[in-house]
Design a protein around this motif. Structure first.
Motif, PDB file in Angstrom:
ATOM      1  N   ALA A 113      40.048  -0.717 -39.618  1.00 26.85           N
ATOM      2  CA  ALA A 113      38.630  -0.360 -39.695  1.00 26.85           C
ATOM      3  C   ALA A 113      37.749  -1.469 -39.132  1.00 26.85           C
ATOM      4  N   VAL A 114      38.064  -2.718 -39.487  1.00 25.41           N
ATOM      5  CA  VAL A 114      37.267  -3.853 -38.997  1.00 25.41           C
ATOM      6  C   VAL A 114      37.340  -3.934 -37.482  1.00 25.41           C
ATOM      7  N   VAL A 115      38.553  -3.845 -36.947  1.00 27.44           N
ATOM      8  CA  VAL A 115      38.715  -3.929 -35.493  1.00 27.44           C
ATOM      9  C   VAL A 115      38.031  -2.744 -34.819  1.00 27.44           C
ATOM     10  N   SER A 116      38.197  -1.549 -35.369  1.00 28.90           N
ATOM     11  CA  SER A 116      37.566  -0.360 -34.775  1.00 28.90           C
ATOM     12  C   SER A 116      36.049  -0.473 -34.786  1.00 28.90           C
ATOM     13  N   PHE A 117      35.494  -0.901 -35.934  1.00 27.91           N
ATOM     14  CA  PHE A 117      34.044  -1.034 -36.002  1.00 27.91           C
ATOM     15  C   PHE A 117      33.536  -2.129 -35.074  1.00 27.91           C
ATOM     16  N   TYR A 118      34.288  -3.225 -34.980  1.00 25.79           N
ATOM     17  CA  TYR A 118      33.859  -4.309 -34.091  1.00 25.79           C
ATOM     18  C   TYR A 118      33.795  -3.818 -32.651  1.00 25.79           C
ATOM     19  N   PHE A 119      34.900  -3.244 -32.179  1.00 22.05           N
ATOM     20  CA  PHE A 119      34.914  -2.805 -30.779  1.00 22.05           C
ATOM     21  C   PHE A 119      34.022  -1.602 -30.563  1.00 22.05           C
ATOM     22  N   GLY A 120      33.957  -0.707 -31.544  1.00 19.42           N
ATOM     23  CA  GLY A 120      33.082   0.462 -31.414  1.00 19.42           C
ATOM     24  C   GLY A 120      31.616   0.068 -31.368  1.00 19.42           C
ATOM     25  N   ALA A 121      31.229  -0.853 -32.269  1.00 18.92           N
ATOM     26  CA  ALA A 121      29.831  -1.300 -32.287  1.00 18.92           C
ATOM     27  C   ALA A 121      29.491  -2.044 -31.005  1.00 18.92           C
ATOM     28  N   ARG A 122      30.398  -2.864 -30.541  1.00 23.66           N
ATOM     29  CA  ARG A 122      30.147  -3.594 -29.294  1.00 23.66           C
ATOM     30  C   ARG A 122      30.021  -2.629 -28.128  1.00 23.66           C
ATOM     31  N   HIS A 123      30.907  -1.636 -28.077  1.00 21.57           N
ATOM     32  CA  HIS A 123      30.855  -0.650 -26.998  1.00 21.57           C
ATOM     33  C   HIS A 123      29.538   0.127 -27.043  1.00 21.57           C
ATOM     34  N   GLN A 124      29.130   0.525 -28.248  1.00 18.40           N
ATOM     35  CA  GLN A 124      27.889   1.274 -28.384  1.00 18.40           C
ATOM     36  C   GLN A 124      26.684   0.412 -28.001  1.00 18.40           C
ATOM     37  N   THR A 125      26.658  -0.826 -28.435  1.00 18.16           N
ATOM     38  CA  THR A 125      25.540  -1.722 -28.114  1.00 18.16           C
ATOM     39  C   THR A 125      25.433  -1.946 -26.614  1.00 18.16           C
ATOM     40  N   LYS A 126      26.564  -2.246 -25.976  1.00 20.23           N
ATOM     41  CA  LYS A 126      26.548  -2.477 -24.527  1.00 20.23           C
ATOM     42  C   LYS A 126      26.182  -1.198 -23.787  1.00 20.23           C
ATOM     43  N   GLY A 127      26.690  -0.058 -24.248  1.00 21.95           N
ATOM     44  CA  GLY A 127      26.368   1.223 -23.603  1.00 21.95           C
ATOM     45  C   GLY A 127      24.894   1.550 -23.699  1.00 21.95           C
ATOM     46  N   GLN A 128      24.301   1.340 -24.877  1.00 18.46           N
ATOM     47  CA  GLN A 128      22.876   1.609 -25.040  1.00 18.46           C
ATOM     48  C   GLN A 128      22.020   0.652 -24.221  1.00 18.46           C
ATOM     49  N   ALA A 129      22.421  -0.599 -24.154  1.00 18.58           N
ATOM     50  CA  ALA A 129      21.674  -1.558 -23.331  1.00 18.58           C
ATOM     51  C   ALA A 129      21.741  -1.161 -21.862  1.00 18.58           C
ATOM     52  N   PHE A 130      22.919  -0.713 -21.421  1.00 23.59           N
ATOM     53  CA  PHE A 130      23.071  -0.271 -20.036  1.00 23.59           C
ATOM     54  C   PHE A 130      22.197   0.955 -19.770  1.00 23.59           C
ATOM     55  N   GLN A 131      22.155   1.906 -20.715  1.00 21.93           N
ATOM     56  CA  GLN A 131      21.319   3.093 -20.535  1.00 21.93           C
ATOM     57  C   GLN A 131      19.839   2.731 -20.504  1.00 21.93           C
ATOM     58  N   ARG A 132      19.434   1.750 -21.316  1.00 22.95           N
ATOM     59  CA  ARG A 132      18.033   1.310 -21.265  1.00 22.95           C
ATOM     60  C   ARG A 132      17.691   0.704 -19.914  1.00 22.95           C
ATOM     61  N   GLU A 133      18.618  -0.105 -19.366  1.00 21.57           N
ATOM     62  CA  GLU A 133      18.383  -0.710 -18.049  1.00 21.57           C
ATOM     63  C   GLU A 133      18.297   0.359 -16.970  1.00 21.57           C
ATOM     64  N   ILE A 134      19.152   1.383 -17.050  1.00 22.35           N
ATOM     65  CA  ILE A 134      19.116   2.473 -16.063  1.00 22.35           C
ATOM     66  C   ILE A 134      17.802   3.234 -16.175  1.00 22.35           C
ATOM     67  N   ALA A 135      17.381   3.522 -17.415  1.00 24.99           N
ATOM     68  CA  ALA A 135      16.127   4.248 -17.613  1.00 24.99           C
ATOM     69  C   ALA A 135      14.942   3.452 -17.068  1.00 24.99           C
ATOM     70  N   ALA A 136      14.953   2.144 -17.300  1.00 22.68           N
ATOM     71  CA  ALA A 136      13.869   1.304 -16.775  1.00 22.68           C
ATOM     72  C   ALA A 136      13.886   1.293 -15.248  1.00 22.68           C
ATOM     73  N   SER A 137      15.078   1.246 -14.653  1.00 23.31           N
ATOM     74  CA  SER A 137      15.181   1.281 -13.187  1.00 23.31           C
ATOM     75  C   SER A 137      14.679   2.604 -12.636  1.00 23.31           C
ATOM     76  N   LEU A 138      15.039   3.705 -13.308  1.00 21.64           N
ATOM     77  CA  LEU A 138      14.570   5.019 -12.858  1.00 21.64           C
ATOM     78  C   LEU A 138      13.060   5.142 -13.007  1.00 21.64           C
ATOM     79  N   ALA A 139      12.523   4.573 -14.076  1.00 18.41           N
ATOM     80  CA  ALA A 139      11.073   4.610 -14.263  1.00 18.41           C
ATOM     81  C   ALA A 139      10.365   3.826 -13.163  1.00 18.41           C
ATOM     82  N   ARG A 140      10.944   2.672 -12.792  1.00 17.26           N
ATOM     83  CA  ARG A 140      10.349   1.891 -11.699  1.00 17.26           C
ATOM     84  C   ARG A 140      10.465   2.647 -10.382  1.00 17.26           C
ATOM     85  N   ALA A 141      11.605   3.294 -10.164  1.00 15.58           N
ATOM     86  CA  ALA A 141      11.825   4.000  -8.906  1.00 15.58           C
ATOM     87  C   ALA A 141      10.925   5.229  -8.799  1.00 15.58           C
ATOM     88  N   ALA A 142      10.557   5.836  -9.940  1.00 18.33           N
ATOM     89  CA  ALA A 142       9.717   7.022  -9.906  1.00 18.33           C
ATOM     90  C   ALA A 142       8.310   6.698  -9.396  1.00 18.33           C
TER      91      ALA A 142
END
Length: 171
Positions: A113-142
């Motif tokens: 559980a600890v290992v799953s939550f660690y890697f899952g939380a890290r994956h989710q955090t990095k994924g959300q940060a990446f999506q925010r960066e993409i959204a900001a780039s698309l907003a600038r490009a618009a």
């Protein structure tokens, strides 16, 4: 040469590019294609620089990011080390595995559980940060309206005239 020039001028007209335009129907203009490819690569590199060029990150954040990158390689190298030790020192390896066999099952579940939550939380955090960066780039490009490819398009095009009127009103 004067005779050939006169024949070609009679065929194509003086200053005309009919022959070039006809040839470009069958074969792409290599110079124009190279210019388009260069512009495309430059735009892609610029976009990547804006997306992934993170500035303003503190040393502490960089240290934490570096520490967060350690567990996966440590686990992979540790597993390879265990495999190597099993081949070189089977007695040592057997003693370690006998110790692992004594670990109670609930503790294995907790570790999973600890290992799953660690890697899952890290994956989710990095994924959300990446999506925010993409959204900001698309907003600038618009907000960046591209220039028309050929400004010498005939003015008889009603849609183009309307687009130009809207664009000049917005600027």
């Amino acid at each position: 040469m004067g005779m050939i020039d006169r024949i070609l001028a009679a065929l194509a007209g003086p200053g005309s590019s009919v022959i070039r335009e006809t040839a470009e129907v069958f074969r792409e203009n290599a110079e124009a294609a190279s210019a388009r490819d260069t512009a495309l690569r430059a735009a892609a590199l610029d976009q990547f620089a804006r997306e992934f060029g993170r500035t303003g990150i503190s040393r502490f954040d960089r240290l934490v990011d570096a520490l967060n990158r350690l567990p996966r390689p440590a686990m992979a190298f540790g597993t390879l080390g265990l495999l190597g030790s099993a081949m070189t020192s089977p007695e040592w390896f057997a003693a370690r595995m006998a110790g692992l066999a004594l670990v109670p099952e609930p503790l294995w579940w907790l570790l999973g559980a600890v290992v799953s939550f660690y890697f899952g939380a890290r994956h989710q955090t990095k994924g959300q940060a990446f999506q925010r960066e993409i959204a900001a780039s698309l907003a600038r490009a618009a907000h960046q309206v591209p220039e028309p490819a050929d400004p010498a398009i005939p003015e008889g095009n009603a849609a183009l005239a309307e687009w130009r009127a809207l664009r000049s009103g917005a600027a």
